[in-house]
Scaffold this active site. Sequence first.
Site, short mmCIF file in Angstrom:
data_model
loop_
_atom_site.label_atom_id
_atom_site.label_comp_id
_atom_site.label_asym_id
_atom_site.label_seq_id
_atom_site.Cartn_x
_atom_site.Cartn_y
_atom_site.Cartn_z
CG ASN A 120 -1.77 1.24 1.25
OD1 ASN A 120 -1.42 2.10 1.28
ND2 ASN A 120 -3.00 0.93 1.74
CG HIS A 166 0.52 6.18 4.78
ND1 HIS A 166 -0.28 7.20 5.02
CD2 HIS A 166 0.25 5.29 5.19
CE1 HIS A 166 -1.22 6.76 5.64
NE2 HIS A 166 -1.18 5.50 5.77
NE ARG A 169 7.48 21.13 3.74
CZ ARG A 169 8.53 21.29 4.15
NH1 ARG A 169 9.47 21.87 3.12
NH2 ARG A 169 9.00 21.62 5.28
CG HIS A 220 -8.07 4.12 1.05
ND1 HIS A 220 -8.28 3.94 2.43
CD2 HIS A 220 -9.60 4.48 0.53
CE1 HIS A 220 -9.63 4.27 2.48
NE2 HIS A 220 -10.13 4.50 1.40
NE ARG A 259 -9.30 8.48 4.32
CZ ARG A 259 -9.24 7.39 5.33
NH1 ARG A 259 -8.68 6.42 5.37
NH2 ARG A 259 -10.38 7.52 6.32
NE ARG A 311 -7.55 11.14 5.44
CZ ARG A 311 -8.03 10.68 6.45
NH1 ARG A 311 -7.06 9.96 7.25
NH2 ARG A 311 -9.13 10.85 6.69
CD GLU A 369 -6.88 -0.45 1.18
OE1 GLU A 369 -6.83 0.79 1.33
OE2 GLU A 369 -6.11 -1.25 1.32
CB THR A 380 -9.44 1.62 7.06
OG1 THR A 380 -9.03 2.42 6.12
CG2 THR A 380 -10.96 1.11 6.69
CD GLU A 421 -7.13 -6.26 2.84
OE1 GLU A 421 -6.99 -6.24 1.59
OE2 GLU A 421 -6.26 -5.72 3.56
CG HIS A 441 -5.30 -1.68 9.45
ND1 HIS A 441 -5.64 -0.57 8.64
CD2 HIS A 441 -5.14 -1.14 10.53
CE1 HIS A 441 -5.54 0.39 9.29
NE2 HIS A 441 -5.20 0.23 10.60
#
Length: 247
Positions: free
Chosen positions: A15, A18, A26, A51, A53, A57, A78, A109, A159, A198
């Site tokens: 994933n 991040h 920035r 994901h 969202r 974000r 996702e 999540t 999952e 997760h």
Amino acid sequence: MTSALYPDKLRLGVNIDHVATIRNARGGDHPDPVRAAEIVAAVGGDGITAHLREDRRHIRDADLKRIQDATDLPLNLEMAATEEMLEIALRHKPHAACIVPEKREERTTEGGLDAAGQHNQLAPIVARLADAGIRVSLFIEASEQQLEAAMRLRTPVVEFHTGEYAHAEGDARARELKRIADMAALAAKNGIEPHAGHGLTYENVQPIAAIPQLAELNIGHYLVGEAVFVGLETAVRRMRELMDEAR
Ligand code: PXP
């Protein structure tokens, strides 16, 4: 022995959300999640998970196509069960779509989808994704009630949310592990491919990876965090080794 019940290989979906979180801090275009996807492909990761969202974000709309163009790895999108996300999924046709619960105020999540309570809302979304040839998964707690709901919705994949397991210690962790193992066995017995994810880390991944029916783990935050210190390539390789050792 490979069979539908016991897949030989446990796939690692990385994933990359991040990487986009850091980029967005920035407002520019570095670090690029596409570069992360390319590295995951180069070191033998089995898939990219992202994901999109509602509040964008981390991953943004434009990232999806760029990720799909940059690698041949299957993309696992996702998504919340909303018309907006359905339309985006149908446009991009990822290999898989994992329906997750989403609350705007949550940091991540936090729990599984209430597939049992939301059958009527989920059924048309699952059907339209499936009709488009997208492999649908539901991100659920490892419980019989939720698994039965997935069976009624006829999703080929579930999952299991491993967050409770990851945060628990001692006996509580052992109980969580057993719950996931039991539900993975029940899913496979009923023809549903079980995945998990997760909160997985180098420290807690092996008991989960040892569950023989699991076909895929999706891991993100820890790998991106580790990548700050050792590089994404090394972090993904190490996770892969730990998963293989456990199998
Ligand atoms: N699987 C699903 C369905 C997720 O929503 C997430 C991220 O929230 C993950 C796996 C990866 O979790 P983590 O980032 O904690 O490794």
